[in-house]
Design an enzyme around this catalytic site. Structure first.
Site, PDB file in Angstrom:
ATOM      1  N   GLU A 265       0.892  -1.162   0.000  1.00  0.00           N
ATOM      2  CA  GLU A 265       0.000   0.000   0.000  1.00  0.00           C
ATOM      3  C   GLU A 265       0.920   1.198   0.000  1.00  0.00           C
ATOM      4  O   GLU A 265       1.746   1.355   0.890  1.00  0.00           O
ATOM      5  CB  GLU A 265      -0.877  -0.032   1.255  1.00  0.00           C
ATOM      6  CG  GLU A 265      -2.012   0.954   1.199  1.00  0.00           C
ATOM      7  CD  GLU A 265      -2.073   1.806   2.434  1.00  0.00           C
ATOM      8  OE1 GLU A 265      -2.345   1.284   3.510  1.00  0.00           O
ATOM      9  OE2 GLU A 265      -1.818   3.016   2.298  1.00  0.00           O
ATOM     10  N   CYS A 302      -2.602   7.913   4.873  1.00  0.00           N
ATOM     11  CA  CYS A 302      -2.825   7.388   3.523  1.00  0.00           C
ATOM     12  C   CYS A 302      -4.141   7.895   2.952  1.00  0.00           C
ATOM     13  O   CYS A 302      -4.284   8.036   1.741  1.00  0.00           O
ATOM     14  CB  CYS A 302      -2.772   5.878   3.523  1.00  0.00           C
ATOM     15  SG  CYS A 302      -3.412   5.136   5.033  1.00  0.00           S
TER      16      CYS A 302
HETATM   17  P1  NAP Z   1       9.640   3.658   3.289  1.00  0.00           P
HETATM   18  O1  NAP Z   1      10.870   4.448   3.165  1.00  0.00           O
HETATM   19  O2  NAP Z   1       9.058   3.115   2.053  1.00  0.00           O
HETATM   20  O3  NAP Z   1       9.974   2.465   4.322  1.00  0.00           O
HETATM   21  C1  NAP Z   1       8.993   1.554   4.786  1.00  0.00           C
HETATM   22  C2  NAP Z   1       9.685   0.309   5.310  1.00  0.00           C
HETATM   23  O4  NAP Z   1      10.210  -0.447   4.220  1.00  0.00           O
HETATM   24  C3  NAP Z   1      10.870   0.578   6.224  1.00  0.00           C
HETATM   25  O5  NAP Z   1      10.893  -0.443   7.196  1.00  0.00           O
HETATM   26  C4  NAP Z   1      12.060   0.467   5.310  1.00  0.00           C
HETATM   27  O6  NAP Z   1      13.212   0.027   5.975  1.00  0.00           O
HETATM   28  C5  NAP Z   1      11.620  -0.614   4.346  1.00  0.00           C
HETATM   29  N1  NAP Z   1      12.171  -0.433   3.002  1.00  0.00           N
HETATM   30  C6  NAP Z   1      11.915   0.608   2.161  1.00  0.00           C
HETATM   31  N2  NAP Z   1      12.547   0.426   0.988  1.00  0.00           N
HETATM   32  C7  NAP Z   1      13.215  -0.750   1.085  1.00  0.00           C
HETATM   33  C8  NAP Z   1      14.048  -1.478   0.193  1.00  0.00           C
HETATM   34  N3  NAP Z   1      14.323  -1.038  -1.038  1.00  0.00           N
HETATM   35  N4  NAP Z   1      14.565  -2.646   0.610  1.00  0.00           N
HETATM   36  C9  NAP Z   1      14.294  -3.112   1.862  1.00  0.00           C
HETATM   37  N5  NAP Z   1      13.529  -2.472   2.750  1.00  0.00           N
HETATM   38  C10 NAP Z   1      12.980  -1.304   2.370  1.00  0.00           C
HETATM   39  O7  NAP Z   1       8.486   4.471   3.998  1.00  0.00           O
HETATM   40  P2  NAP Z   1       8.500   5.430   5.275  1.00  0.00           P
HETATM   41  O8  NAP Z   1       9.826   5.397   5.957  1.00  0.00           O
HETATM   42  O9  NAP Z   1       7.360   5.042   6.080  1.00  0.00           O
HETATM   43  O10 NAP Z   1       8.206   6.878   4.698  1.00  0.00           O
HETATM   44  C11 NAP Z   1       8.813   7.405   3.551  1.00  0.00           C
HETATM   45  C12 NAP Z   1       7.759   7.953   2.601  1.00  0.00           C
HETATM   46  O11 NAP Z   1       6.790   6.938   2.301  1.00  0.00           O
HETATM   47  C13 NAP Z   1       6.920   9.101   3.126  1.00  0.00           C
HETATM   48  O12 NAP Z   1       7.563  10.332   2.987  1.00  0.00           O
HETATM   49  C14 NAP Z   1       5.666   8.984   2.296  1.00  0.00           C
HETATM   50  O13 NAP Z   1       5.831   9.658   1.087  1.00  0.00           O
HETATM   51  C15 NAP Z   1       5.528   7.523   2.035  1.00  0.00           C
HETATM   52  N6  NAP Z   1       4.499   6.893   2.899  1.00  0.00           N
HETATM   53  C16 NAP Z   1       3.237   6.803   2.409  1.00  0.00           C
HETATM   54  C17 NAP Z   1       2.257   6.218   3.179  1.00  0.00           C
HETATM   55  C18 NAP Z   1       0.861   6.094   2.664  1.00  0.00           C
HETATM   56  O14 NAP Z   1       0.067   5.475   3.326  1.00  0.00           O
HETATM   57  N7  NAP Z   1       0.533   6.662   1.536  1.00  0.00           N
HETATM   58  C19 NAP Z   1       2.538   5.736   4.456  1.00  0.00           C
HETATM   59  C20 NAP Z   1       3.838   5.850   4.936  1.00  0.00           C
HETATM   60  C21 NAP Z   1       4.811   6.423   4.130  1.00  0.00           C
HETATM   61  P3  NAP Z   1      14.284   1.092   6.566  1.00  0.00           P
HETATM   62  O15 NAP Z   1      13.516   2.073   7.381  1.00  0.00           O
HETATM   63  O16 NAP Z   1      15.201   0.228   7.359  1.00  0.00           O
HETATM   64  O17 NAP Z   1      14.905   1.710   5.374  1.00  0.00           O
END
Ligand code: NAP
Length: 525
Positions: A265, A302
């Protein structure tokens, strides 16, 4: 409950094998005790082997035992709610009262899944009895039920640190389906994660279940997450977060020798379409209501309504002024993590670069990772020329689109990518236009709302929190609501079985009295 920062691999406590971290209080920019262990691939392997060992016994527990596990987790959450909300508030900057509400919702959701388990309908038991006299060929007895997929890796989300995290909907629905869970804790709230992880682990023990039913791992960088997705004993993945992260994991899973489903998601702007009669009758009220919802939890949701489209005409100026007033009255607020705060500032600049006009700003940032609220405006024609304006800005910002006419509104609607939700604000005189917009929206979203605003998800049987890409990676499923269990099930057909060998849900006398489809008719016979 004392936090020690260990990984929880089944019943074992494992200290740091690949470094450690401390939680950051985003409001003060200061670290919080204690240190939290990072694991490496060896811990993922141990957790996956334990989960695989647990699978057969857990998948075959009676429905009562499985329902009782979910209720024990809910009771455990209730018992630590004040402590959990305090810790989550320190780690995320979210208000304690909001987090207590999240904890209550999470416990309720676990109890709802206990009911789903007891009802047994998720099995979708289906029976086509033998027809030995059928011509030209007799039919054998065919019976079908859904069983659990296997061990599931769950990536906890950052933005709802309780209800979309360790004990959240993904974990509740996977455990309800009969799948052992390996939880990859989000580093934005490690203490909150450990508290919930310990509650689940204790509930597994108190239920007399195999220790491998639940493990919690944590890592720095991508290695742990990648190892989970790659591990041959993991049979499915759920993820809530960025499109980049979600798609990297999705693609990785498809490159395995045995590809597995990854339910991500990711991103949604939840557009609101204000139709002319509604704008005329209550422009001010709609503008005010939209902006209030947009600003909840500093726009880090979200379901945040991020884009409002209204046809220029009577009521537009009232709507715009109400939106401006709400945004200007808003103080800056701490965002969840430095990364999210930095991304927000970058995305605000992207909107300006794409031609959006800034028409309102809230209070200036006071803390290091505060998010300032903004309202932008753009012409419908420019919106059509610049698709990047329809991308998510995760934080307290919204875009008001001044649309020329109905045709332009429908053209913009066609341009949106997949969404979690879309809203129409309508009055009676708008119904014909709403009927034209409806099929455009149905193709682009999993949820259409009339005369309300996208809201933290109601968790019920009909709730859908899903939609076409990039809202999710698989629009056939939901990540919230009782049918989210379907992500973790697969059908098995039992042909010509003696009653003694049939699974409980398919036995001739239906011992649990569950609903079954027999020869195409629903019954409890
Ligand atoms: P994220 O950077 O996508 O990370 C989410 C989880 O996935 C973390 O545990 C991260 O680990 C892991 N992860 C991400 N990319 C990975 C990869 N290539 N390989 C392995 N593990 C990976 O999301 P976030 O930290 O929650 O927030 C960043 C951005 O996501 C926000 O600024 C926003 O734009 C978006 N977001 C959107 C929603 C929504 O519902 N629309 C919700 C939350 C976030 P690590 O932390 O160890 O890197």
């Amino acid at each position: 409950m004392t936090l020690n920062g260990n990984l929880l691999i089944g019943a074992q406590e494992v200290g740091a094998t690949a470094g450690s971290m401390k939680a950051l209080n985003p409001a003060t920019n200061l670290e919080i005790e204690p240190s939290f262990a990072f694991g490496d691939i060896a811990e993922v392997d141990r957790a996956a082997r334990l989960a695989d060992d647990a699978f057969d016994s857990y998948n075959n527990t009676s429905l009562e035992v499985r329902a009782a596990l979910l209720e024990r987790i809910a009771d455990g959450l209730d018992a630590i709610t004040p402590e959990l909300a305090q810790r989550a508030s320190l780690e995320t900057g979210l208000p304690v009262a909001q987090l207590e509400g999240e904890a209550a919702k999470t416990a309720t959701q676990l109890r709802q899944f206990a009911t789903v388990v007891r009802q047994g309908r998720f099995r979708q038991a289906t029976i086509d009895p033998a027809q030995p006299a059928r011509q030209p060929r007799p039919r054998m007895d065919h019976r079908m039920q859904k069983i659990a997929l296997g061990p599931i890796a769950i990536f906890g989300a950052s933005n709802f640190p309780i209800s979309y995290s360790v004990a959240g909907g993904d974990t509740a629905s996977a455990l309800a389906a009969g799948c052992p869970v390996i939880l990859k804790a989000h580093n934005g709230h490690p203490g909150t994660s450990e508290l919930m992880g310990r509650v689940i682990r204790q509930a597994v023990k108190d239920s007399g279940l195999h220790e491998g039913v639940f493990s919690l791992v944590r890592g720095g960088g991508n290695a742990i997450g990648e190892a989970l997705v790659d591990h041959p004993l993991i049979k499915g993945v759920t993820f809530t977060g960025s499109e980049g992260g979600g798609m990297a994991l999705f693609r990785r899973a498809q490159l395995r020798p045995d590809p597995i489903p990854v339910f991500t998601e990711m991103t949604s702007v939840n557009p609101t379409f204000v139709l002319p009669a509604a704008l005329f009758a209550r422009g001010r009220e709609i503008g005010d209501g939209f902006t209030e919802r947009m600003l909840v939890t500093a726009g880090q949701a979200c379901l945040k309504p991020a884009i409002l489209l209204a046809i220029d005409g009577i009521g537009y100026s009232e709507l715009k002024q109400a939106m401006i007033a709400r945004v200007e009255a808003m103080q800056s607020r701490t965002m969840l993590t430095p990364g999210i705060s930095t991304a927000y500032r970058k995305n605000v600049d992207r909107q300006l670069g794409a031609g959006a006009e800034r028409i309102a700003a809230g209070g200036k940032p006071l803390g290091p990772w505060d998010g300032q609220s903004f309202l932008f405006e753009i012409d419908g024609s420019r919106m059509l020329d610049e698709p990047s304006l329809s991308e998510e800005v995760f934080g307290p910002a919204a875009l008001l689109v001044r649309v020329k006419d109905v045709e332009q509104m429908i053209a913009i609607a066609r341009q949106f990518r997949g969404q979690l939700s879309a809203t129409m604000q309508i009055d009676r005189a708008d119904h014909a236009l709403a009927a034209r917009l409806l099929p455009v929206l149905e193709r682009r979203t999993g949820r259409i709302v009339i005369n309300a605003f996208a809201h933290p998800q109601e968790v019920s049987y009909a709730s859908i929190h899903g939609g076409p890409f990039p809202a999710t990676s698989d629009g056939r499923f939901t990540s919230v609501g009782m049918s989210s269990i379907e992500r973790f099930l697969r059908p098995v057909c039992y042909q010509g079985f003696p009653d003694e060998l049939l699974p409980e849900a398919l036995k001739h006398d239906n011992p649990r009295g569950i609903w079954r489809l027999t020869d195409g008719e629903l019954s409890k016979a």
